[in-house]
Design an enzyme around this catalytic site. Structure first.
Site, mmCIF file in Angstrom:
data_model
loop_
_atom_site.group_PDB
_atom_site.id
_atom_site.type_symbol
_atom_site.label_atom_id
_atom_site.label_comp_id
_atom_site.label_asym_id
_atom_site.label_seq_id
_atom_site.Cartn_x
_atom_site.Cartn_y
_atom_site.Cartn_z
ATOM 1 C CE1 TYR A 142 -3.805 -2.379 0.362
ATOM 2 C CE2 TYR A 142 -4.608 -1.032 0.918
ATOM 3 C CZ TYR A 142 -5.088 -1.807 0.502
ATOM 4 O OH TYR A 142 -5.700 -2.352 0.644
ATOM 5 C CE LYS A 193 1.392 -17.250 -3.520
ATOM 6 N NZ LYS A 193 0.636 -18.654 -3.850
ATOM 7 C CG ASP A 225 -2.532 -20.022 -2.231
ATOM 8 O OD1 ASP A 225 -1.646 -20.154 -0.919
ATOM 9 O OD2 ASP A 225 -1.595 -20.975 -3.419
ATOM 10 C CG ASP A 249 -8.223 -4.651 1.355
ATOM 11 O OD1 ASP A 249 -9.205 -4.044 1.860
ATOM 12 O OD2 ASP A 249 -7.905 -4.778 0.863
ATOM 13 C CG ASP A 253 -13.622 -7.098 2.582
ATOM 14 O OD1 ASP A 253 -13.458 -6.011 3.559
ATOM 15 O OD2 ASP A 253 -13.808 -6.825 1.236
HETATM 16 C C1 IPM Z 1 -10.059 -2.070 3.726
HETATM 17 C C2 IPM Z 1 -10.898 -0.149 2.803
HETATM 18 C C3 IPM Z 1 -9.195 0.473 2.801
HETATM 19 C C4 IPM Z 1 -7.962 -0.442 2.329
HETATM 20 C C5 IPM Z 1 -10.077 1.226 0.893
HETATM 21 C C6 IPM Z 1 -11.069 1.852 1.184
HETATM 22 C C7 IPM Z 1 -8.469 2.305 0.551
HETATM 23 O O1 IPM Z 1 -10.873 -1.441 2.185
HETATM 24 O O2 IPM Z 1 -10.013 -0.298 5.326
HETATM 25 O O3 IPM Z 1 -9.834 -2.022 4.886
HETATM 26 O O4 IPM Z 1 -8.030 -1.280 1.168
HETATM 27 O O5 IPM Z 1 -7.629 -0.816 3.448
HETATM 28 MG MG MG Z 2 -11.379 -3.729 2.806
#
Ligand code: IPM
Ligand code: MG
Length: 360
Positions: A142, A193, A225, A249, A253
């Site tokens: 990032y 990885k 993975d 990240d 999710d």
């Molecule tokens: C998160 C979000 C952020 C990230 C975005 C909005 C930049 O997806 O907080 O997980 O990638 O960190």
């Molecule tokens: Mg995110």
């Protein structure tokens, strides 16, 4: 003693869910005499529209002065065509994360028993799920340099980023994860990885090294993975997971969705001293913004997490969590977690129900 809490509603559904969190904070502030001083500032697209940039000086000054920050979400299609560095994400959110050195991102994925049916996985696979993902938040790909889009000699454009971690960055996030594991099930899975990427070979080495200081914690390693696969196959095998910025990240999710909806999960981003910014794991959801249907619970439990981790207000935090539990018991559901036999409510109705549950 007063504590300064800065509310950054942001974009999309951010302002809607922030309004509900504010109601809840006001109630516990009075009930427990917390001495919270709530202030608000613009960030992200909202700040670009009003002040020309995603993190105006005034907002940044308030971020630095605050004891804790509660953020909604940033970003949306309206600002997607700006140069990357000016966008709500990079110019706002990531600037706060890195400017305040909030490297330690805690993303718990806990399944509320009331929502076992809302998960896309079978109830027996997810019931009792309680995972903590520890994501490194201010380094890795990032932030790595060099980065950009350039034109090669043959006229073809290429985009490039740099995935880099030094051993100190790895060690400090490792420490956060080992400490968290000590307070939980004492099992830590480090995700990398290392079969391909040197940066994560070093990651693995440093984690192994740290493990010597935490003999009680059982450390394992998993390629990213495989970790993604295991998360949807048998998620209950995990206690604490630690990983870099981008893998974290993605995996967070996936883990969030195991719990029925990403609309339920809070997160904390902490510096070395425990000062932090708290935000729901979900994004700004521009597709449903302004409709009053977003789930405010992730934002509300993020507020609880803030009271606990940065402000030492455990009692009020527990009270909020119990109130959220109570509204789920009452069968109230926003659209994202609604299922047959439960009552569909709006963002504000959900917030009001939490407030009512706080008052009984
Ligand atoms: C998160 C979000 C952020 C990230 C975005 C909005 C930049 O997806 O907080 O997980 O990638 O960190
Ligand atoms: Mg995110």
């Amino acid at each position: 003693m007063t504590k300064k809490v800065l509310l950054l509603p942001g974009d999309g559904i951010g302002p809607e869910i922030a309004a509900e969190a504010r109601k809840v904070l006001n109630v516990v502030n009075d009930q427990f005499g917390l001495g919270l001083e709530l202030d608000e500032a613009l960030v992200g697209g909202a700040a670009i529209d009003a002040a020309g940039k995603a993190l105006p000086e005034d907002t940044w000054a308030k971020c630095q002065a605050a004891d804790a920050i509660l953020l909604g979400a940033v970003g949306g299609p309206k600002w997607d065509n700006l140069p990357p560095a000016e966008r709500p994400e990079k110019g706002g959110l990531l600037k706060i994360r890195s400017g305040l050195d909030l490297f330690g991102n805690l993303r718990p994925a806990i399944l509320s028993p009331q929502l076992a049916d809302a998960s896309s996985l079978k109830p027996e696979v997810v019931s009792g799920l309680d995972i903590l993902i520890v994501r490194e938040l201010t380094g890795g790909i990032y932030f790595g340099e060099p980065r950009g889009i350039r034109t090669k000699e043959n006229g073809v454009r290429e985009g490039y980023n740099t995935y880099v971690y030094d051993e100190e960055e790895i060690r400090r996030i490792g420490r956060v994860a080992f400490e968290a594991a000590m307070k939980r099930g004492k099992r830590l899975c480090s995700v990398d990885k290392a079969n391909v990427l040197e940066v994560t070979m070093l990651w693995r080495e440093v984690m192994e090294d740290l493990a010597k200081e935490y003999p009680e914690v059982e450390l394992s390693h998993m390629y990213v993975d495989n970790a993604a696969m295991q998360l949807v196959r048998a998620p209950k095998q995990f206690d604490v997971m630690v990983t870099g910025n981008m893998f974290g990240d993605i995996l967070s999710d996936a883990a969030a969705m195991l719990t029925g909806s990403i609309g339920m999960l809070p997160s904390a981003s902490l510096d070395v001293n425990g000062k932090g910014m708290y935000e729901p794991c979900h994004g700004s959801a521009p597709d449903i913004a302004g409709q009053g249907i977003a789930n405010p619970l992730a934002m509300i439990v993020s507020a609880a997490m803030m009271l606990r981790h940065s402000l030492g207000m455990e009692e009020a935090a527990v009270k909020i969590e119990q109130a959220v539990d109570a509204v789920l018991d009452q069968g109230l559901r926003t659209a994202d977690i609604w299922s047959e036999g439960t009552r569909k409510v709006s963002t504000a109705e959900m917030g009001d129900a939490v407030v009512a549950a706080l008052q009984v």
